[in-house]
Design an enzyme around this catalytic site. Structure first.
Site, PDB file in Angstrom:
ATOM      1  N   THR A 158      12.968  42.344 -19.778  1.00  0.00           N
ATOM      2  CA  THR A 158      12.370  41.231 -20.526  1.00  0.00           C
ATOM      3  C   THR A 158      11.501  41.804 -21.637  1.00  0.00           C
ATOM      4  O   THR A 158      10.709  42.719 -21.383  1.00  0.00           O
ATOM      5  CB  THR A 158      11.516  40.353 -19.580  1.00  0.00           C
ATOM      6  OG1 THR A 158      12.370  39.846 -18.569  1.00  0.00           O
ATOM      7  CG2 THR A 158      10.843  39.209 -20.313  1.00  0.00           C
ATOM      8  N   GLY A 339      21.091  10.768 -17.817  1.00  0.00           N
ATOM      9  CA  GLY A 339      22.523  10.466 -17.933  1.00  0.00           C
ATOM     10  C   GLY A 339      23.189  11.382 -18.953  1.00  0.00           C
ATOM     11  O   GLY A 339      22.770  12.530 -19.123  1.00  0.00           O
ATOM     12  N   GLU A 363      12.258  38.749 -11.197  1.00  0.00           N
ATOM     13  CA  GLU A 363      11.080  39.149 -10.393  1.00  0.00           C
ATOM     14  C   GLU A 363      11.336  38.961  -8.891  1.00  0.00           C
ATOM     15  O   GLU A 363      10.433  38.654  -8.112  1.00  0.00           O
ATOM     16  CB  GLU A 363       9.825  38.430 -10.874  1.00  0.00           C
ATOM     17  CG  GLU A 363       9.591  38.745 -12.346  1.00  0.00           C
ATOM     18  CD  GLU A 363       8.151  38.827 -12.766  1.00  0.00           C
ATOM     19  OE1 GLU A 363       7.269  38.751 -11.915  1.00  0.00           O
ATOM     20  OE2 GLU A 363       7.932  39.006 -13.981  1.00  0.00           O
ATOM     21  N   SER A 366      15.497  34.546  -4.854  1.00  0.00           N
ATOM     22  CA  SER A 366      14.987  33.756  -3.706  1.00  0.00           C
ATOM     23  C   SER A 366      15.300  34.481  -2.398  1.00  0.00           C
ATOM     24  O   SER A 366      14.509  34.434  -1.451  1.00  0.00           O
ATOM     25  CB  SER A 366      15.632  32.371  -3.698  1.00  0.00           C
ATOM     26  OG  SER A 366      15.134  31.620  -4.777  1.00  0.00           O
TER      27      SER A 366
HETATM   28  N1  CAA Z   1       2.754  46.655  -2.286  1.00  0.00           N
HETATM   29  C1  CAA Z   1       2.614  48.005  -2.335  1.00  0.00           C
HETATM   30  N2  CAA Z   1       3.546  48.871  -1.855  1.00  0.00           N
HETATM   31  C2  CAA Z   1       4.673  48.334  -1.335  1.00  0.00           C
HETATM   32  C3  CAA Z   1       4.883  46.933  -1.254  1.00  0.00           C
HETATM   33  C4  CAA Z   1       3.853  46.076  -1.763  1.00  0.00           C
HETATM   34  N3  CAA Z   1       3.991  44.764  -1.719  1.00  0.00           N
HETATM   35  N4  CAA Z   1       6.082  46.716  -0.696  1.00  0.00           N
HETATM   36  C5  CAA Z   1       6.611  47.914  -0.424  1.00  0.00           C
HETATM   37  N5  CAA Z   1       5.760  48.891  -0.808  1.00  0.00           N
HETATM   38  C6  CAA Z   1       5.956  50.345  -0.706  1.00  0.00           C
HETATM   39  C7  CAA Z   1       6.305  50.732   0.733  1.00  0.00           C
HETATM   40  O1  CAA Z   1       5.144  50.978   1.484  1.00  0.00           O
HETATM   41  C8  CAA Z   1       7.125  51.989   0.512  1.00  0.00           C
HETATM   42  O2  CAA Z   1       6.238  53.072   0.260  1.00  0.00           O
HETATM   43  P1  CAA Z   1       6.521  54.541   0.861  1.00  0.00           P
HETATM   44  O3  CAA Z   1       7.785  55.008   0.161  1.00  0.00           O
HETATM   45  O4  CAA Z   1       5.322  55.303   0.471  1.00  0.00           O
HETATM   46  O5  CAA Z   1       6.713  54.356   2.323  1.00  0.00           O
HETATM   47  C9  CAA Z   1       7.865  51.718  -0.801  1.00  0.00           C
HETATM   48  O6  CAA Z   1       7.102  50.707  -1.481  1.00  0.00           O
HETATM   49  C10 CAA Z   1       9.286  51.227  -0.605  1.00  0.00           C
HETATM   50  O7  CAA Z   1       9.214  50.035   0.188  1.00  0.00           O
HETATM   51  P2  CAA Z   1      10.416  49.533   1.104  1.00  0.00           P
HETATM   52  O8  CAA Z   1      10.903  50.640   1.986  1.00  0.00           O
HETATM   53  O9  CAA Z   1       9.985  48.264   1.736  1.00  0.00           O
HETATM   54  O10 CAA Z   1      11.528  49.269  -0.006  1.00  0.00           O
HETATM   55  P3  CAA Z   1      12.969  48.641   0.098  1.00  0.00           P
HETATM   56  O11 CAA Z   1      13.897  49.533  -0.599  1.00  0.00           O
HETATM   57  O12 CAA Z   1      13.274  48.242   1.509  1.00  0.00           O
HETATM   58  O13 CAA Z   1      12.829  47.345  -0.842  1.00  0.00           O
HETATM   59  C11 CAA Z   1      12.489  45.044  -1.391  1.00  0.00           C
HETATM   60  C12 CAA Z   1      12.094  46.256  -0.516  1.00  0.00           C
HETATM   61  C13 CAA Z   1      11.580  43.922  -0.963  1.00  0.00           C
HETATM   62  C14 CAA Z   1      13.919  44.645  -1.189  1.00  0.00           C
HETATM   63  C15 CAA Z   1      12.252  45.431  -2.867  1.00  0.00           C
HETATM   64  O14 CAA Z   1      13.207  46.355  -3.289  1.00  0.00           O
HETATM   65  C16 CAA Z   1      12.239  44.272  -3.824  1.00  0.00           C
HETATM   66  O15 CAA Z   1      11.234  43.588  -3.976  1.00  0.00           O
HETATM   67  N6  CAA Z   1      13.357  44.055  -4.560  1.00  0.00           N
HETATM   68  C17 CAA Z   1      13.385  43.121  -5.652  1.00  0.00           C
HETATM   69  C18 CAA Z   1      13.049  43.801  -6.927  1.00  0.00           C
HETATM   70  C19 CAA Z   1      12.516  42.884  -7.981  1.00  0.00           C
HETATM   71  O16 CAA Z   1      11.704  42.005  -7.728  1.00  0.00           O
HETATM   72  N7  CAA Z   1      12.929  43.138  -9.209  1.00  0.00           N
HETATM   73  C20 CAA Z   1      12.432  42.417 -10.311  1.00  0.00           C
HETATM   74  C21 CAA Z   1      12.517  43.280 -11.524  1.00  0.00           C
HETATM   75  S1  CAA Z   1      11.193  43.076 -12.634  1.00  0.00           S
HETATM   76  C22 CAA Z   1      11.473  41.631 -13.445  1.00  0.00           C
HETATM   77  O17 CAA Z   1      12.324  40.859 -13.146  1.00  0.00           O
HETATM   78  C23 CAA Z   1      10.486  41.374 -14.517  1.00  0.00           C
HETATM   79  C24 CAA Z   1      11.045  40.636 -15.635  1.00  0.00           C
HETATM   80  O18 CAA Z   1      11.540  41.233 -16.527  1.00  0.00           O
HETATM   81  C25 CAA Z   1      10.898  39.159 -15.725  1.00  0.00           C
END
Ligand code: CAA
Length: 381
Positions: A158, A339, A363, A366
């Site tokens: 974005t 409509g 971001e 859902s």
């Molecule tokens: N706060 C801080 N740290 C966090 C966290 C949080 N909320 N959630 C996870 N972490 C940390 C974990 O502790 C972990 O740290 P370590 O490696 O030190 O252990 C690390 O992050 C990885 O976490 P996970 O193992 O939980 O990661 P995962 O691979 O299982 O992914 C997920 C989890 C929820 C699926 C995540 O990948 C996710 O949110 N995916 C969606 C991505 C997203 O939102 N993309 C949007 C792109 S930006 C955008 O859209 C902006 C725009 O332009 C409008």
């Protein structure tokens, strides 16, 4: 929780409402039709302090509580969802990440300019093969003396082409796919940084979305954000806050859809009556309004928790999930009330219908919000 706005919050809301009506509304059609970046509007938003709402005064910002930032996004989104997302990414992702994880030098270098709008910031996490699976990045960063050399392709950025700087994530270490990420502050002018494509999208036309190719892109060592390998925490911590911003954006858009639907229903006649007199229409309006109110409560609660320094990741995901899905249901019904005319570009609901669709995708889809919520619940219970 007190639902009454403070005097400061009320004044800010009024100020942004007034600004949006006077400075954004007259430009929307031209900007959307011509897919033109709203740089003049952003410059003015910088002047009135809106781009510095997450930046403290010592770095040139006008920091308010997060709740107020949400009120501002809601007001902007009533007029232009595209401008709202540019502001949200800039404040809640770019400025936030530097403020929370940056060195003193990085804060002094980037935040004062970002607060004034001299830098518009972006956030580049996604790659062509890594959207929801955000830690599975292929872009690499190799250390070479005082520089990192970045190679790879970033997608769906974005403001990517117009942003002067962005928080950009790469895999950390020699092998990608180990879930460890690096975060960098990357400037558009760095050697090896190239905008390779601007996406043709369904909506949000004046908010350009870019693909970026990095070919031996030279990023100075001092632009590493946070520690090596700590990028995932930076990304997800930042996204927790910014998801409340997308919820606020959804509410603003939905409010506008309600306004358009009510106005139309009050003037359109069928079977010898205004259509607002039919119960079928009245029920749709009641449902729309109830969804907005519920979305608003979830959003305000998440912002309030964040302001009070309490955990809010689960509540932010709930607010984003509910508000973005609600906005999509709402534009469907609001267009239905119009409509056939709702399907025409003559009526603003047509744009709202298109702009709403991405709210439950970017971001974190859902489905990802449900994953975040259930992970928290399974840990808590
Ligand atoms: N706060 C801080 N740290 C966090 C966290 C949080 N909320 N959630 C996870 N972490 C940390 C974990 O502790 C972990 O740290 P370590 O490696 O030190 O252990 C690390 O992050 C990885 O976490 P996970 O193992 O939980 O990661 P995962 O691979 O299982 O992914 C997920 C989890 C929820 C699926 C995540 O990948 C996710 O949110 N995916 C969606 C991505 C997203 O939102 N993309 C949007 C792109 S930006 C955008 O859209 C902006 C725009 O332009 C409008």
């Amino acid at each position: 929780m007190d639902f009454e706005l403070t005097e400061d919050q009320r004044l800010l809301k009024e100020m942004v409402k007034d600004f949006s009506q006077k400075e954004i509304a007259p430009q929307v059609k031209h900007l959307e039709d011509n897919k033109e970046f709203p740089d003049e509007i952003l410059a003015k938003l910088g002047e009135i302090g809106i781009l510095g709402m997450t930046v403290p005064p010592e770095y040139g910002g006008s920091r308010t509580d997060y709740f107020s930032t949400m009120l501002a996004l809601e007001e902007i989104s009533k007029v232009s969802s595209a401008v709202a997302v540019i502001v949200s990414v800039h404040c809640a992702l770019f400025c936030h990440a530097i403020l929370e994880f940056g060195t003193e030098e990085q804060k002094k270098k980037y935040l004062p300019k970002a607060a004034k709008g001299e830098i518009i910031g972006a956030f580049s996490l996604t790659e062509p093969g890594a959207g929801s699976d955000a830690t599975n990045l292929k872009t690499k960063a190799e250390k070479r003396g005082d520089f990192y050399l970045l190679n790879g392709t970033k997608a769906w950025v974005t403001t990517g082409n117009d942003a002067i700087a962005m928080i950009l994530f790469t895999a950390a270490g020699a092998d990608s796919g180990n879930k460890k990420l690096n975060a960098f502050i990357v400037e558009k002018g760095f050697p090896g940084f190239k905008i390779s494509r601007i996406e043709e999208k369904l909506g949000l036309h004046c908010s350009p979305t870019a693909e970026i190719v990095l070919e031996d892109c030279q990023v100075p060592q001092e632009n590493l954000l946070g520690e090596e390998g700590n990028g995932a925490a930076i990304a997800f911590n930042s996204l927790d806050g910014s998801r409340i911003g997308i919820a606020a954006q959804s509410i603003g858009l939905a409010e506008r859809a309600l306004k358009e639907a009510v106005q139309y229903a009050k003037q359109r006649e069928a079977f010898g009556r205004k259509i607002s007199e039919f119960q079928a229409i009245q029920f749709m309006i009641a449902d729309i309004s109830t969804l907005i109110e519920a979305a608003r409560l979830l959003t305000y609660k998440a912002a309030n928790l964040k302001d009070r320094g309490k955990p809010f990741s689960k509540e932010a995901a709930m607010a984003k999930l509910f508000a973005s899905e609600a906005a999509n249901k709402i534009v469907y019904q609001a267009l239905q009330i119009h409509g056939g005319y709702g399907y025409s570009k003559e009526f603003f609901i047509e744009q709202l219908y298109r702009d709403a669709r991405v709210l439950s995708i970017y971001e974190g889809t859902s489905e990802i919000q449900r994953l975040v919520i259930s992970r928290h619940l399974l840990k808590e219970k």
